[in-house]
Motif scaffolding. Structure first.
Motif, PDB file in Angstrom:
ATOM      1  N   TRP A   1      50.956  69.471 -42.182  1.00 43.27           N
ATOM      2  CA  TRP A   1      50.359  70.071 -40.994  1.00 43.27           C
ATOM      3  C   TRP A   1      51.112  71.344 -40.591  1.00 43.27           C
ATOM      4  CZ3 TRP A   1      51.319  71.314 -35.872  1.00 43.27           C
ATOM      5  CH2 TRP A   1      50.181  71.625 -35.117  1.00 43.27           C
ATOM      6  N   TRP A   2      52.441  71.285 -40.575  1.00 42.16           N
ATOM      7  CA  TRP A   2      53.214  72.469 -40.202  1.00 42.16           C
ATOM      8  C   TRP A   2      53.115  73.564 -41.258  1.00 42.16           C
ATOM      9  CZ3 TRP A   2      54.550  73.864 -35.593  1.00 42.16           C
ATOM     10  CH2 TRP A   2      54.702  72.900 -34.606  1.00 42.16           C
ATOM     11  N   ASN A   3      52.933  73.191 -42.523  1.00 45.15           N
ATOM     12  CA  ASN A   3      52.722  74.203 -43.555  1.00 45.15           C
ATOM     13  C   ASN A   3      51.406  74.927 -43.298  1.00 45.15           C
ATOM     14  OD1 ASN A   3      51.672  75.053 -46.472  1.00 45.15           O
ATOM     15  ND2 ASN A   3      53.909  75.025 -46.452  1.00 45.15           N
ATOM     16  N   TYR A   4      50.381  74.183 -42.902  1.00 45.98           N
ATOM     17  CA  TYR A   4      49.107  74.780 -42.520  1.00 45.98           C
ATOM     18  C   TYR A   4      49.302  75.740 -41.335  1.00 45.98           C
ATOM     19  CZ  TYR A   4      44.775  75.006 -39.832  1.00 45.98           C
ATOM     20  OH  TYR A   4      43.717  75.442 -39.079  1.00 45.98           O
ATOM     21  N   VAL A   5      50.043  75.298 -40.321  1.00 43.83           N
ATOM     22  CA  VAL A   5      50.307  76.146 -39.149  1.00 43.83           C
ATOM     23  C   VAL A   5      51.017  77.427 -39.584  1.00 43.83           C
ATOM     24  CG1 VAL A   5      51.684  76.319 -37.021  1.00 43.83           C
ATOM     25  CG2 VAL A   5      50.298  74.275 -37.461  1.00 43.83           C
ATOM     26  N   TYR A   6      52.057  77.299 -40.402  1.00 41.98           N
ATOM     27  CA  TYR A   6      52.778  78.483 -40.888  1.00 41.98           C
ATOM     28  C   TYR A   6      51.829  79.444 -41.614  1.00 41.98           C
ATOM     29  CZ  TYR A   6      55.302  81.355 -44.211  1.00 41.98           C
ATOM     30  OH  TYR A   6      55.727  82.412 -44.966  1.00 41.98           O
ATOM     31  N   ARG A   7      51.020  78.931 -42.506  1.00 42.79           N
ATOM     32  CA  ARG A   7      50.108  79.785 -43.277  1.00 42.79           C
ATOM     33  C   ARG A   7      49.093  80.484 -42.373  1.00 42.79           C
ATOM     34  NH1 ARG A   7      50.225  79.055 -48.714  1.00 42.79           N
ATOM     35  NH2 ARG A   7      51.743  77.529 -49.420  1.00 42.79           N
ATOM     36  N   GLU A   8      48.575  79.763 -41.393  1.00 42.92           N
ATOM     37  CA  GLU A   8      47.619  80.360 -40.459  1.00 42.92           C
ATOM     38  C   GLU A   8      48.287  81.442 -39.606  1.00 42.92           C
ATOM     39  OE1 GLU A   8      44.108  79.776 -39.899  1.00 42.92           O
ATOM     40  OE2 GLU A   8      44.488  79.126 -41.958  1.00 42.92           O
ATOM     41  N   LEU A   9      49.513  81.206 -39.160  1.00 41.86           N
ATOM     42  CA  LEU A   9      50.219  82.203 -38.357  1.00 41.86           C
ATOM     43  C   LEU A   9      50.542  83.440 -39.188  1.00 41.86           C
ATOM     44  CD1 LEU A   9      52.582  79.920 -36.249  1.00 41.86           C
ATOM     45  CD2 LEU A   9      50.459  81.038 -35.518  1.00 41.86           C
ATOM     46  N   ALA A  10      50.957  83.238 -40.436  1.00 44.08           N
ATOM     47  CA  ALA A  10      51.225  84.377 -41.321  1.00 44.08           C
ATOM     48  C   ALA A  10      49.932  85.146 -41.589  1.00 44.08           C
ATOM     49  CB  ALA A  10      51.846  83.896 -42.627  1.00 44.08           C
ATOM     50  N   ASN A  11      48.858  84.440 -41.865  1.00 47.39           N
ATOM     51  CA  ASN A  11      47.568  85.100 -42.103  1.00 47.39           C
ATOM     52  C   ASN A  11      47.104  85.863 -40.873  1.00 47.39           C
ATOM     53  OD1 ASN A  11      47.354  84.199 -44.745  1.00 47.39           O
ATOM     54  ND2 ASN A  11      46.197  82.371 -44.178  1.00 47.39           N
ATOM     55  N   ASP A  12      47.313  85.287 -39.684  1.00 45.83           N
ATOM     56  CA  ASP A  12      46.915  85.958 -38.450  1.00 45.83           C
ATOM     57  C   ASP A  12      47.629  87.300 -38.287  1.00 45.83           C
ATOM     58  OD1 ASP A  12      45.534  85.764 -35.730  1.00 45.83           O
ATOM     59  OD2 ASP A  12      47.628  86.166 -35.179  1.00 45.83           O
ATOM     60  N   MET A  13      48.859  87.375 -38.772  1.00 43.27           N
ATOM     61  CA  MET A  13      49.619  88.629 -38.676  1.00 43.27           C
ATOM     62  C   MET A  13      49.488  89.483 -39.937  1.00 43.27           C
ATOM     63  SD  MET A  13      52.990  87.994 -36.418  1.00 43.27           S
ATOM     64  CE  MET A  13      53.770  86.573 -37.119  1.00 43.27           C
ATOM     65  N   HIS A  14      48.588  89.075 -40.842  1.00 41.04           N
ATOM     66  CA  HIS A  14      48.342  89.813 -42.088  1.00 41.04           C
ATOM     67  C   HIS A  14      49.612  89.924 -42.924  1.00 41.04           C
ATOM     68  CE1 HIS A  14      44.473  90.736 -40.329  1.00 41.04           C
ATOM     69  NE2 HIS A  14      45.108  91.156 -39.246  1.00 41.04           N
ATOM     70  N   LEU A  15      50.362  88.822 -42.984  1.00 40.37           N
ATOM     71  CA  LEU A  15      51.587  88.757 -43.772  1.00 40.37           C
ATOM     72  C   LEU A  15      51.368  87.900 -45.005  1.00 40.37           C
ATOM     73  CD1 LEU A  15      54.127  88.030 -40.884  1.00 40.37           C
ATOM     74  CD2 LEU A  15      53.699  90.232 -42.016  1.00 40.37           C
ATOM     75  N   ASN A  16      52.130  88.187 -46.054  1.00 44.47           N
ATOM     76  CA  ASN A  16      52.126  87.315 -47.214  1.00 44.47           C
ATOM     77  C   ASN A  16      52.913  86.056 -46.872  1.00 44.47           C
ATOM     78  OD1 ASN A  16      50.689  89.083 -48.907  1.00 44.47           O
ATOM     79  ND2 ASN A  16      52.564  90.196 -49.371  1.00 44.47           N
ATOM     80  N   VAL A  17      52.450  84.929 -47.363  1.00 46.54           N
ATOM     81  CA  VAL A  17      53.130  83.653 -47.149  1.00 46.54           C
ATOM     82  C   VAL A  17      54.295  83.557 -48.121  1.00 46.54           C
ATOM     83  CG1 VAL A  17      52.834  81.149 -47.350  1.00 46.54           C
ATOM     84  CG2 VAL A  17      51.034  82.542 -46.310  1.00 46.54           C
ATOM     85  N   GLU A  18      55.476  83.218 -47.591  1.00 47.12           N
ATOM     86  CA  GLU A  18      56.639  82.996 -48.447  1.00 47.12           C
ATOM     87  C   GLU A  18      56.504  81.665 -49.168  1.00 47.12           C
ATOM     88  OE1 GLU A  18      60.945  84.629 -46.997  1.00 47.12           O
ATOM     89  OE2 GLU A  18      60.108  83.011 -45.815  1.00 47.12           O
TER      90      GLU A  18
ATOM     91  N   ILE B   1      59.748  76.328 -41.934  1.00 47.01           N
ATOM     92  CA  ILE B   1      60.806  75.417 -42.370  1.00 47.01           C
ATOM     93  C   ILE B   1      60.327  73.968 -42.299  1.00 47.01           C
ATOM     94  CG2 ILE B   1      63.112  74.536 -41.811  1.00 47.01           C
ATOM     95  CD1 ILE B   1      63.751  77.504 -40.961  1.00 47.01           C
ATOM     96  N   ILE B   2      59.704  73.580 -41.190  1.00 47.45           N
ATOM     97  CA  ILE B   2      59.183  72.215 -41.100  1.00 47.45           C
ATOM     98  C   ILE B   2      58.112  72.002 -42.173  1.00 47.45           C
ATOM     99  CG2 ILE B   2      57.968  70.532 -39.668  1.00 47.45           C
ATOM    100  CD1 ILE B   2      59.177  71.867 -37.215  1.00 47.45           C
ATOM    101  N   GLY B   3      57.301  73.026 -42.393  1.00 47.03           N
ATOM    102  CA  GLY B   3      56.220  72.940 -43.365  1.00 47.03           C
ATOM    103  C   GLY B   3      56.678  72.813 -44.804  1.00 47.03           C
ATOM    104  N   TYR B   4      57.905  73.154 -45.083  1.00 45.06           N
ATOM    105  CA  TYR B   4      58.454  72.971 -46.421  1.00 45.06           C
ATOM    106  C   TYR B   4      59.471  71.837 -46.498  1.00 45.06           C
ATOM    107  CZ  TYR B   4      56.393  77.319 -48.205  1.00 45.06           C
ATOM    108  OH  TYR B   4      55.521  78.295 -48.623  1.00 45.06           O
ATOM    109  N   LYS B   5      60.120  71.501 -45.397  1.00 39.57           N
ATOM    110  CA  LYS B   5      61.292  70.628 -45.471  1.00 39.57           C
ATOM    111  C   LYS B   5      61.168  69.273 -44.792  1.00 39.57           C
ATOM    112  CE  LYS B   5      63.591  74.011 -47.467  1.00 39.57           C
ATOM    113  NZ  LYS B   5      63.968  73.931 -48.875  1.00 39.57           N
TER     114      LYS B   5
END
Length: 172
Positions: free
Chosen positions: A129-146, A116-120
């Motif tokens: 920076w928070w969008n980067y954090v979100y993407r890295e956390l999603a990638n770490d869990m092998h999830l697709n990024v919303e 949310i911070i990474g988009y809003k």
């Protein structure tokens, strides 16, 4: 007095709730665990400072106590043109390396709050920076990024949309 920063007031109720669920931080980890330094910066991006109602614009400002305190120490020897993002990278790296020590439930709340911070967030540097954090956390869990549109659909204050994106088993 409202404790959240003004930018959060334009979010949907569901998105504001996601931010607030991550404010507390994880239970059962040491006071100086890497997650504590990430959560401090997160709080600075969402909450007003309790003592002077200020908006923190960086993760190193020495104010904030232990709840919204700095995530690293800034020194006058650090050139001002050197972005705080350079100094937050090792903080985030330590956080990623410690994920196995954290409750999964906390980690999911934190990842979605980072999204949310990474988009809003209105500040482009903080938002990116928070969008980067979100993407890295999603990638770490092998999830697709919303995408932002997918986030807005899922957390758009529409029960039908929320149900369309959630598990039938949890819709009781």
């Amino acid at each position: 007095m409202i404790v959240t920063q003004e930018w959060t007031h334009a979010l949907t109720c569901m998105q504001q709730t996601v931010l607030l669920t991550a404010i507390r931080g994880p239970d059962g980890v040491a006071k100086y665990h890497p997650s504590k330094y990430m959560i401090r910066w997160f709080r600075r991006c969402v909450l007003l400072g309790a003592l002077d109602h200020n908006v923190f614009e960086n993760p190193y400002d020495p104010r904030g106590g232990s709840f919204t305190g700095p995530s690293y120490s800034w020194s006058p020897a650090i050139p001002h043109e050197e972005s705080w993002t350079v100094h937050m990278q090792p903080v985030f790296d330590r956080y990623l390396q410690s994920l196995d020590e954290l409750p999964h439930h906390f980690q999911l709340h934190f990842m979605h709050a980072a999204e949310i911070i990474g988009y809003k967030h209105p500040d482009p540097l903080i938002r990116d920076w928070w969008n980067y954090v979100y993407r890295e956390l999603a990638n770490d869990m092998h999830l697709n990024v919303e995408t932002e549109e997918e986030l807005d659909f899922r957390l758009g204050d529409s029960e039908a949309q929320w149900r369309a994106k959630s598990s039938k088993a949890t819709q009781a």
